[in-house]
Design an enzyme around this catalytic site. Structure first.
Site, PDB file in Angstrom:
ATOM      1  N   GLU A  98      11.770  10.060  -1.434  1.00  0.00           N
ATOM      2  CA  GLU A  98      11.671   9.955   0.052  1.00  0.00           C
ATOM      3  C   GLU A  98      11.742  11.305   1.154  1.00  0.00           C
ATOM      4  OE1 GLU A  98      10.236   7.513   1.254  1.00  0.00           O
ATOM      5  OE2 GLU A  98      11.025   5.382   0.748  1.00  0.00           O
ATOM      6  N   GLN A 109       3.579   8.624   5.681  1.00  0.00           N
ATOM      7  CA  GLN A 109       4.938   7.435   6.176  1.00  0.00           C
ATOM      8  C   GLN A 109       6.031   8.294   6.997  1.00  0.00           C
ATOM      9  OE1 GLN A 109       5.620   3.812   3.134  1.00  0.00           O
ATOM     10  NE2 GLN A 109       4.491   5.259   2.068  1.00  0.00           N
ATOM     11  N   ARG A 112       2.716  -3.272   4.724  1.00  0.00           N
ATOM     12  CA  ARG A 112       3.707  -3.887   4.160  1.00  0.00           C
ATOM     13  C   ARG A 112       2.739  -5.341   3.152  1.00  0.00           C
ATOM     14  NH1 ARG A 112       6.232  -1.114   2.448  1.00  0.00           N
ATOM     15  NH2 ARG A 112       4.502   0.997   2.769  1.00  0.00           N
TER      16      ARG A 112
END
Length: 643
Positions: free
Chosen positions: A226, A256, A599
């Site tokens: 991440e 993101q 999602r």
């Protein structure tokens, strides 16, 4: 893993390229649903198979859950050999380093790590010591939030304090003195708070380069999960740890990057090729999560951002046979009906409640829907905050309304008085007894008696609140509860929230949304009765462990997935939020919308109401979000109204 592992059979070509990349810096751009965790864990196993020592590998993550999951999956691949691998969150790894090196910074090795409660307690000591009149001074939680903001952004604390606006006039120099006293107290007590673990490790590396060199030599391979979520401190730590061997693999997705509000710096991932000019860039674009129709909408949405590493999500699933649905609706009531019908159809099709998620930009967006779900006894799990009437601010407002409509019960009386400075449980009990366990806000004699019983530092605030009670009666607001709540918010409560909570703006929005829930044909007394009934029904019938429909902000949904996803309030100034647009955060809002879209696995519903009702009557026109208007017509189905 045996030496004969056929990695090409386990991975797709792009994953294989990342897992088996040679020495040197590598940036892996892992788009949503492309197997990021799989790639990282297989990279660890591959390195061990090549003969790398596990204690020469550092794997940095952002959550303990992610660290555990990666270690478990890596162990399943490589066996117990990974036991000595350094793995954990940035804070965990920094803690390990500081336990060894703390004396170089003037701390003993047995330093204490303060949890939030301990940090606030220590901060509060300095607050009481330096601020004589704390009545209208920011509370310890607010000051702690500002100190944390400065730490995580490497910002100038003085400047941050000077530029923070409060309802009450606050001297920034006094705030800074409290912050400085807190820092001194930590050193005096050989203690560090959570942010110090990062700040002090970076300071250690800067002031003692031989220490940075030691750890840089130790770790032949540094892997970061991440990476788009790193702040400036974390990015500098990574660069220093990878400086010697230069075997840095940063895995992330610029699409993101949605956490700038808590310090994440978009520049870290975008400037990676500048800081590591010889790096290889590998893109993971094969999506294993979503139907092709959903990916087409996601790709079209994110293409509008100006500065990014271009990627296209490539489907691996067959077409679902249905496009995402955009529903243009009149108002919140019609939106709620649409959402509930969609949920019921999904359940009838065989989906479970936990397979369905309703996502939104801000917590207050879901309050009206939550009320309808409660009325229908539909099971749900709220992860964006507390339930409508479970939050402290909602309970405060309900207690205030009970005062407005007549003699409050002992609980409402205690709750309202507890908002005042210098009024605690013992004082409240004493006053309640002196009043004969009864108080009528309409009785002038009783009101004057209450005022005299209050501590002097509470009397000014109580006069303001008492004036609001009298305005309520004089103007006959029994049928205009929304107006009453708004008067309370604007007249006193907003200032109280700002000096009491570090997330005051969110709470203010919640209260404003609550005001809009009281429809004009419903009296305040009826509303309070409904609140009591719903609260009791929830207590009796809702099993907290029962799987339910997920209600979540998009920020809290990142990293998760559901077969059926519904996104509400897809309107300009709602999603994207007006505040974010004013702060020039339009690109991040687009990334946030992209995260919401990705999602969804099977079905996607986007709701676009055209009106939003205001408390006190009336409504304002809303316009479809730019993210909706920009979608090519052939990528979605459209419906106008419920039918």
């Amino acid at each position: 893993m045996s030496m004969a592992t056929d990695w090409a059979k386990l991975l797709n070509p792009e994953q294989l390229a990342a897992v088996t990349a040679g020495e040197g810096p590598t940036l892996v751009l892992a788009a949503a649903g492309t197997g990021k965790t799989r790639t990282l864990t297989h990279r660890v196993a591959w390195l061990l198979e090549q003969g790398e020592s596990p204690d020469g590998i550092l794997l940095l993550t952002f959550t303990n859950r992610a660290a555990r999951e990666m270690m478990e999956r890596a162990q399943a691949l490589a066996g117990p050999a990974i036991a000595t691998l350094w793995s954990g969150t940035f804070h965990h790894v920094c803690h390990r380093i500081l336990r060894r090196e703390a004396p170089l910074l003037g701390y003993r090795r047995d330093f204490a790590i303060l949890d939030r409660a301990d940090s606030l307690s220590l901060l509060n000591r300095g607050l009481k010591e330096l601020v004589k009149d704390t009545k209208h001074f920011p509370k310890k939680e607010v000051i702690a939030s500002l100190i944390g903001k400065a730490a995580n952004t490497q910002g100038d604390l003085k400047a941050i304090l000077e530029n923070t606006l409060f309802e009450d006039p606050v001297d920034p120099a006094q705030l800074f003195a409290v912050a400085e006293r807190y820092a001194e107290a930590k050193r005096e007590n050989n203690a560090m708070d959570f942010d110090d673990l990062l700040v002090l490790t970076l300071r250690l590396f800067q002031e003692h380069p031989q220490v940075a060199d030691y750890y840089a030599a130790r770790f032949r391979h540094v892997l970061v999960d991440e990476y788009q979520d790193t702040n400036t401190i974390q990015s500098q730590l990574v660069d220093r740890l990878a400086a010697r061997h230069r075997n840095l693999m940063a895995v992330g997705d610029d699409f993101q990057c949605i956490y700038s509000w808590r310090g994440a710096d978009f520049r870290n991932i975008m400037d990676f090729p500048k800081r590591w000019p010889d790096c290889r860039i590998i893109k993971l674009e094969r999506n294993y999560r979503s139907a092709p129709e959903i990916l087409s909408v996601a790709n079209a949405t994110i293409a509008g951002n100006p500065e990014q590493f271009q990627k296209t999500l490539l489907p691996t699933r067959p077409p679902a046979g249905r496009k995402p649905l955009v529903a243009f609706l009149y108002d919140a009531a019609e939106q709620n009906q649409m959402v509930i019908r969609h949920i019921q159809r999904a359940l009838q099709s065989g989906y479970r409640p936990q397979d369905i998620a309703v996502l939104y930009r801000a917590h207050y967006h879901v309050m009206e829907l939550e009320l309808d779900l409660r009325r229908l006894r539909m099971p749900y799990t709220l992860t964006s905050g507390q339930g409508v009437f479970e939050s402290q601010h909602a309970k405060d407002v309900v207690a205030y309304l009970r005062f407005c409509v007549g003699a409050p019960d002992a609980f409402s009386f205690a709750r309202c008085l507890s908002l005042l400075p210098g009024v605690g449980p013992k004082t409240i009990d004493r006053i309640w007894q002196r009043l004969g366990s009864y108080f009528d806000p309409g009785d002038e004699t009783a009101r004057l008696k209450l005022l005299t019983l209050l501590p002097k530092k509470a009397q000014e605030d109580w006069r303001t609140i008492d004036g609001l009670f009298q305005d309520y009666r004089r103007e006959g607001l029994d049928e205009h509860g929304g107006t009453a709540i708004r008067r309370f918010l604007d007249g006193w409560y907003a200032a109280y929230l700002q000096r009491t909570y570090d997330n005051a703006e969110d709470r203010i929005q919640d209260v404003a949304a609550l005001a809009s829930q009281i429809v004009e044909e419903q009296s305040v007394a009826e509303f309070l009765s409904e609140v009591a009934l719903m609260s009791n029904v929830d207590a009796e019938n809702v099993d907290p462990d029962r799987p339910g429909i997920r209600l979540s902000t998009v920020h809290q949904a990142k990293g998760l997935e559901w077969p059926v996803v519904i996104i509400i309030w897809c309107d300009e100034d709602m999603f994207p939020s007006a505040k974010a647009i004013m702060e020039d955060q339009a690109p991040e809002e687009r990334r946030l919308f992209y995260v919401a879209l990705t999602r969804a696995k099977d079905e996607l519903l986007l709701c676009v109401p055209s009106h939003r009702h205001l408390n006190g009557g009336g409504s304002i026109a809303l316009f479809p979000s730019r993210f909706i208007k920009e979608l090519p017509a052939d990528l979605v189905s459209k419906r106008y109204g419920l039918y």
